[in-house]
Design an enzyme around this catalytic site. Structure first.
Site, short mmCIF file in Angstrom:
data_model
loop_
_atom_site.label_atom_id
_atom_site.label_comp_id
_atom_site.label_asym_id
_atom_site.label_seq_id
_atom_site.Cartn_x
_atom_site.Cartn_y
_atom_site.Cartn_z
N ASP A 9 26.21 -8.15 10.66
CA ASP A 9 26.61 -9.43 10.08
C ASP A 9 28.13 -9.33 9.88
OD1 ASP A 9 26.40 -11.93 8.64
OD2 ASP A 9 26.63 -10.75 6.82
N LEU A 10 28.79 -10.43 9.60
CA LEU A 10 30.24 -10.40 9.40
C LEU A 10 30.62 -10.50 7.93
CD1 LEU A 10 33.06 -10.33 10.72
CD2 LEU A 10 32.98 -12.84 10.80
#
Length: 213
Positions: A9-10
């Site tokens: 995920d970022l």
């Protein structure tokens, strides 16, 4: 446990985007006539799809939420996107994983165009083999679909998903994929511990140690 490929995920996993996202949500709400007295209450917007969040947390209909998202992006595309920072140790962690021959991917609910700008801004874009995000217009993919697309583009089944929110855990589970939660992000231990996981990392050092063990 060594994996062939790692999906990240970022926001809340690789970058601390609290300032940029909450300030842009605050701006968008102000354009809708809604005053936010405590910006920390907007942490819930970090991670989920914006349309869903405006509807869920502020009771907006589709037209209102669409307007709010437009206002959010007006501020985000040139200002909020840079009110952001890599978590300490992330760059080195990614470099070490690549040195070990692992495939790296991003599976983010953020529009792909913004994800790529952020990766380029922090000069880590070349460390990722695949970058998957949502579209600015048109079909909106949910997290399980984004994870599936990233895995398929990698062409690898030996994958693990790394994220900080429940949707990352659910997305991994629906794709029969292991999940590693990072409690230093925006979900925290209480949220992540309720979902199937192979490990919960309290900091980047613990995350790297587990992935390279």
């Amino acid at each position: 446990m060594r994996y062939e490929a790692i999906l990240f995920d970022l926001d809340g996993t690789l970058t601390d985007s609290y300032e940029g996202i909450t300030r842009c949500v605050e701006y968008a709400l102000s354009q809708c006539g809604i005053l936010v007295e405590d910006r920390s209450r907007l942490r819930c917007f970090i991670g989920p799809n914006l349309m869903d969040s405006f509807q869920q947390f502020y009771g907006m209909d589709e037209e209102q939420a669409t307007f709010a998202v437009e206002q959010y992006r007006d501020r985000y595309r040139d200002t909020g996107i840079y009110e952001n920072a890599l978590y300490p140790g992330i760059r080195e962690c990614l470099e070490h994983l690549k040195e070990e021959g692992m495939l790296l991917a991003i599976a983010s609910s953020k529009p792909a165009v913004f994800v790529k700008r952020i990766l380029n801004y922090f000069q880590v874009a070349d460390l990722f083999d695949v970058v998957v995000g949502t579209e600015l217009e048109g079909r909106i993919l949910n997290k399980p679909q984004l994870i599936a697309r990233a895995r398929d583009l990698l062409g690898c089944s030996d994958c693990v998903m790394v994220g900080d929110r429940s949707m990352d855990a659910v997305g991994a589970q629906q794709n029969q994929m292991d999940f590693i939660g990072v409690t230093y992000g925006f979900g925290g231990y209480e949220e992540l511990s309720e979902y199937p996981h192979v490990y919960l990392a309290d900091d980047v050092e613990e995350l790297e140690e587990y992935l390279l063990s």
